[in-house]
Scaffold this motif. Structure first.
Motif, PDB file in Angstrom:
ATOM      1  N   ILE A 193       0.873  -1.182   0.000  1.00  0.00           N
ATOM      2  CA  ILE A 193       0.000   0.000   0.000  1.00  0.00           C
ATOM      3  C   ILE A 193       0.908   1.229   0.000  1.00  0.00           C
ATOM      4  O   ILE A 193       1.818   1.321   0.825  1.00  0.00           O
ATOM      5  N   ARG A 194       0.657   2.135  -0.931  1.00  0.00           N
ATOM      6  CA  ARG A 194       1.441   3.374  -0.974  1.00  0.00           C
ATOM      7  C   ARG A 194       0.541   4.521  -1.413  1.00  0.00           C
ATOM      8  O   ARG A 194      -0.601   4.307  -1.825  1.00  0.00           O
ATOM      9  N   ASN A 195       1.089   5.742  -1.360  1.00  0.00           N
ATOM     10  CA  ASN A 195       0.325   6.905  -1.797  1.00  0.00           C
ATOM     11  C   ASN A 195       0.084   6.866  -3.305  1.00  0.00           C
ATOM     12  O   ASN A 195       0.968   6.457  -4.071  1.00  0.00           O
ATOM     13  N   LEU A 196      -1.085   7.321  -3.714  1.00  0.00           N
ATOM     14  CA  LEU A 196      -1.397   7.504  -5.136  1.00  0.00           C
ATOM     15  C   LEU A 196      -0.633   8.730  -5.648  1.00  0.00           C
ATOM     16  O   LEU A 196      -0.541   9.742  -4.956  1.00  0.00           O
ATOM     17  N   THR A 197      -0.086   8.620  -6.860  1.00  0.00           N
ATOM     18  CA  THR A 197       0.560   9.780  -7.486  1.00  0.00           C
ATOM     19  C   THR A 197      -0.105  10.033  -8.837  1.00  0.00           C
ATOM     20  O   THR A 197      -0.817   9.158  -9.364  1.00  0.00           O
ATOM     21  N   ALA A 198       0.177  11.201  -9.414  1.00  0.00           N
ATOM     22  CA  ALA A 198      -0.412  11.538 -10.716  1.00  0.00           C
ATOM     23  C   ALA A 198       0.003  10.512 -11.776  1.00  0.00           C
ATOM     24  O   ALA A 198      -0.753  10.240 -12.708  1.00  0.00           O
ATOM     25  N   ALA A 199       1.164   9.911 -11.617  1.00  0.00           N
ATOM     26  CA  ALA A 199       1.642   8.917 -12.593  1.00  0.00           C
ATOM     27  C   ALA A 199       0.782   7.651 -12.580  1.00  0.00           C
ATOM     28  O   ALA A 199       0.831   6.859 -13.531  1.00  0.00           O
ATOM     29  N   ASP A 200      -0.003   7.454 -11.535  1.00  0.00           N
ATOM     30  CA  ASP A 200      -0.852   6.248 -11.425  1.00  0.00           C
ATOM     31  C   ASP A 200      -2.217   6.423 -12.080  1.00  0.00           C
ATOM     32  O   ASP A 200      -2.957   5.443 -12.222  1.00  0.00           O
ATOM     33  N   LEU A 201      -2.567   7.658 -12.449  1.00  0.00           N
ATOM     34  CA  LEU A 201      -3.955   7.952 -12.838  1.00  0.00           C
ATOM     35  C   LEU A 201      -4.496   7.011 -13.909  1.00  0.00           C
ATOM     36  O   LEU A 201      -5.599   6.475 -13.784  1.00  0.00           O
ATOM     37  N   ASP A 202      -3.708   6.781 -14.966  1.00  0.00           N
ATOM     38  CA  ASP A 202      -4.202   5.953 -16.074  1.00  0.00           C
ATOM     39  C   ASP A 202      -4.441   4.506 -15.646  1.00  0.00           C
ATOM     40  O   ASP A 202      -5.159   3.767 -16.318  1.00  0.00           O
ATOM     41  N   ARG A 203      -3.832   4.099 -14.548  1.00  0.00           N
ATOM     42  CA  ARG A 203      -4.020   2.721 -14.086  1.00  0.00           C
ATOM     43  C   ARG A 203      -5.078   2.630 -12.990  1.00  0.00           C
ATOM     44  O   ARG A 203      -5.515   1.538 -12.638  1.00  0.00           O
TER      45      ARG A 203
END
Ligand SMILES: CC(C)(COP(=O)(O)OP(=O)(O)OC[C@H]1O[C@@H](n2cnc3c(N)ncnc32)[C@H](O)[C@@H]1OP(=O)(O)O)[C@@H](O)C(=O)NCCC(=O)NCCS
Length: 148
Positions: A3-13
């Motif tokens: 479990i980690r923080n969501l980042t903008a780089a994750d948005l598409d996934r």
């Protein structure tokens, strides 16, 4: 699983996790959440292949917080992923001084209600016909985080 923080780089996934859910959030909704000053956004990542298999987010105000979203990839459900996300979120909130976590859930969402009750949430209110498509009551649940 990590479990980690969501980042903008994750948005598409993360957006595909929302597909098919009532009240699905899109890319803009999720990006806006990342920018919330008092928000926590978490993703569950399968360490074997890096796949994002779930996410959740909350916003807090002083000693209260609200769980706004929790979704797990359909084919990865019933494997403890939502429980792990919620345990992490509750611990982070508690550490930040939040004492009560609230959430709203459709009264017919049996999987979610079972999850929340198992985690110690209690019903504190009901908003009749709050949801549409399909119409449903909203149950308001709360959990005291003191001592977490
Ligand atoms: C609700 C949801 C997040 C649960 O995710 P999950 O990773 O499958 O949940 P967990 O594996 O951590 O389940 C923990 C417990 O919740 C209960 N539970 C979860 N899904 C359930 C189901 N389909 N039926 C009955 N109980 C269920 C069980 O008690 C389970 O423990 P067990 O598997 O040891 O019996 C998932 O079903 C989902 O993404 N649903 C669509 C989005 C949604 O409804 N979000 C909540 C909106 S308020």
């Amino acid at each position: 699983m990590r479990i980690r923080n969501l980042t903008a780089a994750d948005l598409d996934r993360v957006v595909p996790l929302e597909a098919g859910e009532p009240s699905a959030w899109n890319n803009v909704d999720i990006r806006r959440e990342i920018e919330q000053r008092h928000g926590i956004q978490l993703v569950a990542v399968d360490e074997a292949d890096g796949e994002i298999v779930g996410w959740c987010c909350s916003r807090s105000f002083e000693a209260e917080a609200e769980l706004l979203k929790i979704v797990v990839l359909g084919r990865r459900r019933r494997a403890g992923i939502a429980s792990a996300l919620m345990a992490c979120l509750e611990s982070r909130l508690s550490g930040a001084g939040v004492r009560t976590l609230f959430l709203e859930v459709r009264s017919h969402n049996y999987p979610a209600l079972t999850l929340y009750r198992k985690r110690g949430f209690c019903e504190v209110g009901r908003r009749r016909k709050y949801y549409s498509s399909p119409e449903d009551d909203a149950l308001i649940l709360a959990k005291t985080l003191v001592g977490e």
